[in-house]
Scaffold this active site. Structure first.
Site, PDB file in Angstrom:
ATOM      1  N   GLN A 112       0.839  -1.195   0.000  1.00 59.63           N
ATOM      2  CA  GLN A 112       0.000   0.000   0.000  1.00 59.63           C
ATOM      3  C   GLN A 112       0.879   1.254   0.000  1.00 59.63           C
ATOM      4  O   GLN A 112       0.364   2.363   0.027  1.00 59.63           O
ATOM      5  CB  GLN A 112      -0.900  -0.007   1.242  1.00 59.63           C
ATOM      6  CG  GLN A 112      -1.868  -1.181   1.274  1.00 59.63           C
ATOM      7  CD  GLN A 112      -2.545  -1.329   2.637  1.00 59.63           C
ATOM      8  OE1 GLN A 112      -1.941  -1.766   3.609  1.00 59.63           O
ATOM      9  NE2 GLN A 112      -3.809  -0.952   2.703  1.00 59.63           N
ATOM     10  N   ASN A 113       2.193   1.061  -0.002  1.00 61.83           N
ATOM     11  CA  ASN A 113       3.110   2.202   0.094  1.00 61.83           C
ATOM     12  C   ASN A 113       3.523   2.692  -1.292  1.00 61.83           C
ATOM     13  O   ASN A 113       3.501   1.939  -2.256  1.00 61.83           O
ATOM     14  CB  ASN A 113       4.346   1.810   0.909  1.00 61.83           C
ATOM     15  CG  ASN A 113       3.965   1.338   2.299  1.00 61.83           C
ATOM     16  OD1 ASN A 113       2.963   1.790   2.852  1.00 61.83           O
ATOM     17  ND2 ASN A 113       4.736   0.432   2.858  1.00 61.83           N
ATOM     18  N   HIS A 130      -1.207   1.528  -4.443  1.00 58.53           N
ATOM     19  CA  HIS A 130      -1.506   2.959  -4.375  1.00 58.53           C
ATOM     20  C   HIS A 130      -0.551   3.789  -5.229  1.00 58.53           C
ATOM     21  O   HIS A 130      -0.355   4.982  -4.979  1.00 58.53           O
ATOM     22  CB  HIS A 130      -1.496   3.432  -2.913  1.00 58.53           C
ATOM     23  CG  HIS A 130      -2.586   2.791  -2.092  1.00 58.53           C
ATOM     24  ND1 HIS A 130      -2.541   2.701  -0.723  1.00 58.53           N
ATOM     25  CD2 HIS A 130      -3.750   2.209  -2.461  1.00 58.53           C
ATOM     26  CE1 HIS A 130      -3.636   2.081  -0.289  1.00 58.53           C
ATOM     27  NE2 HIS A 130      -4.387   1.772  -1.322  1.00 58.53           N
ATOM     28  N   GLY A 203       2.876  -4.786   8.848  1.00 53.38           N
ATOM     29  CA  GLY A 203       2.752  -3.341   9.028  1.00 53.38           C
ATOM     30  C   GLY A 203       1.542  -2.729   8.364  1.00 53.38           C
ATOM     31  O   GLY A 203       1.575  -1.579   7.936  1.00 53.38           O
ATOM     32  N   SER A 205      -2.710  -2.249   9.132  1.00 52.77           N
ATOM     33  CA  SER A 205      -3.815  -2.461  10.067  1.00 52.77           C
ATOM     34  C   SER A 205      -5.052  -2.985   9.357  1.00 52.77           C
ATOM     35  O   SER A 205      -6.097  -3.167   9.975  1.00 52.77           O
ATOM     36  CB  SER A 205      -4.154  -1.150  10.787  1.00 52.77           C
ATOM     37  OG  SER A 205      -3.006  -0.640  11.414  1.00 52.77           O
TER      38      SER A 205
END
Ligand SMILES: [Zn+2]
Length: 261
Positions: A112-113, A130, A203, A205
């Site tokens: 997602q980074n 993303h 890492g 959530s």
């Protein structure tokens, strides 16, 4: 296990359990989120008190509609963050995941980074849900460029980066709020999740949809699940191993067990 079992022992057992699952995995998939990049100095806007993000409401200023109607607001807000992200270096958690991939235990990293730290650490098969800050695209003629020659001067001066061909505004190729996920990445991530025999959350959530649904697809097909995150997620009850801790301390420990027994 009795109530008096020491937390250190429980932690060590969880590390060992995770190492066994990774060693036995043939089609492992890792899903990473902001928590793997905070030790590299990139703030997570969802956690309280990370000053950079709280200066403005990111959901508003980092939205596609703000970018279209008031790009100078977006670029003013993004300036310090862009510098931090472009200059960040991978940490030991990124390195451990790259080692797992080289050893054949991990096939795909879904992230997602936007910081490309997995690639900087040596990972090859990375699906960026993303987008990435490594490239920018012209909002007028759609030409794509490598970021650094355009973002470095912007980070220093604050001037909005412009297309050398048509002078249109250059948009970093990151997915803003209100923007569709890249469809090819989404398909690739789903395929990886459905085919994996192990999914490891590192890492994240699991709060951002639709990415947070990927581990369900893996579980539904019988994959094992490891969750390493410093706050609980909605899937902790269904995981084989849960480690409530920082990935930057945990993953190197697991890697030690995977490679050195
Ligand atoms: Zn252009």
């Amino acid at each position: 296990m009795s109530d008096s079992a020491s937390p250190a022992l429980a932690f060590s057992a969880a590390i060992e359990d995770a190492a066994v699952l990774i060693r036995n995995a043939e089609r492992g998939v890792v899903l990473t989120g902001a928590g793997i990049s905070t030790p590299s100095g990139i703030p997570d806007f969802r956690s309280e008190g990370s000053g950079l993000w709280s200066r403005d409401e990111p959901m508003d200023v980092a939205s596609l509609s703000t970018f279209r109607t008031a790009p100078e607001r977006f670029f003013r807000w993004f300036q310090p963050l862009a510098g931090q992200i472009l200059n960040a270096q991978p940490n030991r958690a990124h390195m451990a995941l790259a080692d797992f991939e080289r050893a054949g235990h991990v096939r795909t990293i879904i992230t997602q980074n936007i910081d490309a730290l997995h690639q900087k650490a040596g990972s090859k098969n990375v699906v960026e849900m993303h987008g990435t800050l490594q490239t920018v695209s012209c909002t007028n003629c759609f030409q794509q460029f490598k970021s650094t020659p355009f973002l470095q001067p912007y980070i220093e001066s604050g001037d909005i980066p412009r297309c050398p061909g048509c002078n249109g505004i250059l948009k970093p190729d990151v997915i803003l709020f209100g923007e569709q996920l890249p469809q090819s990445s989404w398909y690739e991530a789903q395929r990886a999740a459905r085919q994996c025999d192990l999914m490891m959350i590192a890492g994240s959530s699991l709060e951002v949809l639709p990415v947070a649904r990927l581990p369900m697809q893996a579980l539904d097909r019988g994959a094992h699940l490891i969750i390493i995150n410093n706050t609980p997620t909605y899937l902790n009850v269904r995981a084989d191993v849960v480690i409530l801790d920082d990935v930057a301390t945990t993953l190197p420990e697991i890697a030690k067990r995977v490679f050195h027994g």
